[in-house]
Design a protein around this motif. Structure first.
Motif, PDB file in Angstrom:
ATOM      1  N   THR A   1       0.817  -1.211   0.000  1.00 18.89           N
ATOM      2  CA  THR A   1       0.000   0.000   0.000  1.00 18.89           C
ATOM      3  C   THR A   1       0.853   1.264   0.000  1.00 18.89           C
ATOM      4  OG1 THR A   1      -1.507  -1.286   1.396  1.00 18.89           O
ATOM      5  CG2 THR A   1      -2.039   0.996   1.130  1.00 18.89           C
ATOM      6  N   ARG A   2       2.176   1.126   0.045  1.00 23.87           N
ATOM      7  CA  ARG A   2       3.052   2.305   0.102  1.00 23.87           C
ATOM      8  C   ARG A   2       2.868   3.190  -1.117  1.00 23.87           C
ATOM      9  NH1 ARG A   2       8.189  -0.958   2.305  1.00 23.87           N
ATOM     10  NH2 ARG A   2       7.421  -1.142   4.438  1.00 23.87           N
ATOM     11  N   GLY A   3       3.099   4.481  -0.898  1.00 25.60           N
ATOM     12  CA  GLY A   3       2.994   5.444  -1.984  1.00 25.60           C
ATOM     13  C   GLY A   3       1.596   5.985  -2.194  1.00 25.60           C
ATOM     14  N   SER A   4       0.662   5.594  -1.341  1.00 26.03           N
ATOM     15  CA  SER A   4      -0.733   6.019  -1.500  1.00 26.03           C
ATOM     16  C   SER A   4      -1.086   7.240  -0.647  1.00 26.03           C
ATOM     17  CB  SER A   4      -1.670   4.866  -1.145  1.00 26.03           C
ATOM     18  OG  SER A   4      -1.503   4.498   0.214  1.00 26.03           O
ATOM     19  N   GLY A   5      -0.126   7.753   0.126  1.00 23.51           N
ATOM     20  CA  GLY A   5      -0.377   8.924   0.952  1.00 23.51           C
ATOM     21  C   GLY A   5      -0.853   8.620   2.360  1.00 23.51           C
ATOM     22  N   ILE A   6      -0.990   7.341   2.690  1.00 27.31           N
ATOM     23  CA  ILE A   6      -1.496   6.972   4.012  1.00 27.31           C
ATOM     24  C   ILE A   6      -0.542   7.407   5.123  1.00 27.31           C
ATOM     25  CG2 ILE A   6      -2.082   5.019   5.515  1.00 27.31           C
ATOM     26  CD1 ILE A   6      -3.117   3.599   2.968  1.00 27.31           C
ATOM     27  N   GLY A   7       0.763   7.208   4.929  1.00 32.92           N
ATOM     28  CA  GLY A   7       1.734   7.589   5.956  1.00 32.92           C
ATOM     29  C   GLY A   7       1.701   9.081   6.243  1.00 32.92           C
ATOM     30  N   GLY A   8       1.652   9.886   5.199  1.00 34.71           N
ATOM     31  CA  GLY A   8       1.580  11.331   5.379  1.00 34.71           C
ATOM     32  C   GLY A   8       0.297  11.751   6.076  1.00 34.71           C
ATOM     33  N   LYS A   9      -0.807  11.090   5.734  1.00 35.82           N
ATOM     34  CA  LYS A   9      -2.094  11.400   6.373  1.00 35.82           C
ATOM     35  C   LYS A   9      -2.052  11.056   7.860  1.00 35.82           C
ATOM     36  CE  LYS A   9      -6.815   9.805   6.469  1.00 35.82           C
ATOM     37  NZ  LYS A   9      -7.556   8.606   6.277  1.00 35.82           N
ATOM     38  N   LEU A  10      -1.508   9.870   8.192  1.00 36.45           N
ATOM     39  CA  LEU A  10      -1.393   9.479   9.602  1.00 36.45           C
ATOM     40  C   LEU A  10      -0.567  10.492  10.386  1.00 36.45           C
ATOM     41  CD1 LEU A  10      -0.687   5.621   9.791  1.00 36.45           C
ATOM     42  CD2 LEU A  10      -2.432   6.872  11.043  1.00 36.45           C
ATOM     43  N   MET A  11       0.586  10.868   9.823  1.00 33.93           N
ATOM     44  CA  MET A  11       1.479  11.797  10.515  1.00 33.93           C
ATOM     45  C   MET A  11       0.847  13.181  10.627  1.00 33.93           C
ATOM     46  SD  MET A  11       4.330  12.127  12.157  1.00 33.93           S
ATOM     47  CE  MET A  11       5.536  10.911  11.677  1.00 33.93           C
ATOM     48  N   SER A  12       0.215  13.665   9.569  1.00 32.33           N
ATOM     49  CA  SER A  12      -0.421  14.985   9.615  1.00 32.33           C
ATOM     50  C   SER A  12      -1.511  15.036  10.681  1.00 32.33           C
ATOM     51  CB  SER A  12      -1.022  15.334   8.251  1.00 32.33           C
ATOM     52  OG  SER A  12      -0.009  15.527   7.309  1.00 32.33           O
ATOM     53  N   THR A  13      -2.307  14.003  10.761  1.00 36.03           N
ATOM     54  CA  THR A  13      -3.354  13.944  11.783  1.00 36.03           C
ATOM     55  C   THR A  13      -2.729  13.975  13.168  1.00 36.03           C
ATOM     56  OG1 THR A  13      -4.830  12.735  10.308  1.00 36.03           O
ATOM     57  CG2 THR A  13      -5.279  12.574  12.676  1.00 36.03           C
ATOM     58  N   TYR A  14      -1.669  13.178  13.361  1.00 30.50           N
ATOM     59  CA  TYR A  14      -1.033  13.093  14.677  1.00 30.50           C
ATOM     60  C   TYR A  14      -0.427  14.426  15.108  1.00 30.50           C
ATOM     61  CZ  TYR A  14       1.670  11.334  18.605  1.00 30.50           C
ATOM     62  OH  TYR A  14       2.180  11.128  19.854  1.00 30.50           O
ATOM     63  N   ILE A  15       0.320  15.078  14.220  1.00 30.51           N
ATOM     64  CA  ILE A  15       0.972  16.326  14.623  1.00 30.51           C
ATOM     65  C   ILE A  15      -0.051  17.444  14.826  1.00 30.51           C
ATOM     66  CG2 ILE A  15       3.226  15.739  13.673  1.00 30.51           C
ATOM     67  CD1 ILE A  15       2.655  17.437  11.251  1.00 30.51           C
ATOM     68  N   GLY A  16      -1.233  17.306  14.256  1.00 27.86           N
ATOM     69  CA  GLY A  16      -2.270  18.299  14.445  1.00 27.86           C
ATOM     70  C   GLY A  16      -3.063  18.137  15.733  1.00 27.86           C
TER      71      GLY A  16
END
Length: 174
Positions: free
Chosen positions: A73-88
């Motif tokens: 599933t890599r490259g689908s933006g999931i990691g960035g979404k998880l991190m953005s939610t967490y830092i917010g």
């Protein structure tokens, strides 16, 4: 978290990190009892875990120990979404460890975090071994939303060494 969910997280962890960057199965499972530690997961439509973050939350800061996405599933933006939610979720510093920018892969990882607003700090840092027989691991600390002061870095490193790595006296484990 039930055993099936933990097994799915650990399978992604094992596929994503070398032995030197993760604990044994039993060691990782023990962390679930620590009140500072939590696993955040993302699931697909079939309720299978496809990504996770392993985080430590302290009064002074929050530490992302692992973030990984299922290799399929890599490259689908999931990691960035998880991190953005967490830092917010909080105004506290968020810190994480990265490999020094000595390889193309390490530079790409650092760039990924920089796009999310993290800063690469210049302080020397060594991760104590996560498994018996593994060497110390020279890494760098990245922080969000700004770089750390030296005093913050020293305090955060001490907390990491004593609470996360259980290294006596804030020193690296042997």
């Amino acid at each position: 978290m039930n055993l099936r969910e933990f097994d799915e997280v650990y399978a992604i962890m094992k596929a994503s990190f070398p032995d030197s960057e993760r604990r044994t199965y039993a060691g990782q499972k023990e962390l679930l009892a620590d009140p500072h530690y939590r696993l955040i997961t993302e699931t697909d439509d079939n309720n299978n875990i496809i990504a996770f973050m392993a985080v430590w939350e302290f009064p002074q800061f929050r530490f992302v120990e692992h973030i990984a996405v299922d290799p399929n599933t890599r490259g689908s933006g999931i990691g960035g979404k998880l991190m953005s939610t967490y830092i917010g979720e909080s105004a506290k510093h968020v810190i994480l460890e990265v490999e020094p920018p000595d390889t193309d892969l390490a530079q790409r990882r650092i760039s990924f975090y920089e796009r999310l607003g993290f800063q690469l700090n210049s302080f020397e840092y060594v991760q104590p071994p996560l498994q018996t027989g593994q060497p110390d691991l020279p890494l760098k600390i990245m922080s969000y939303p700004q770089s750390l002061t030296e005093a913050e870095f020293v305090l955060y490193r001490e907390i990491l060494y004593t609470k996360v790595y259980k290294a006596a006296g804030g020193r690296q484990a042997p």
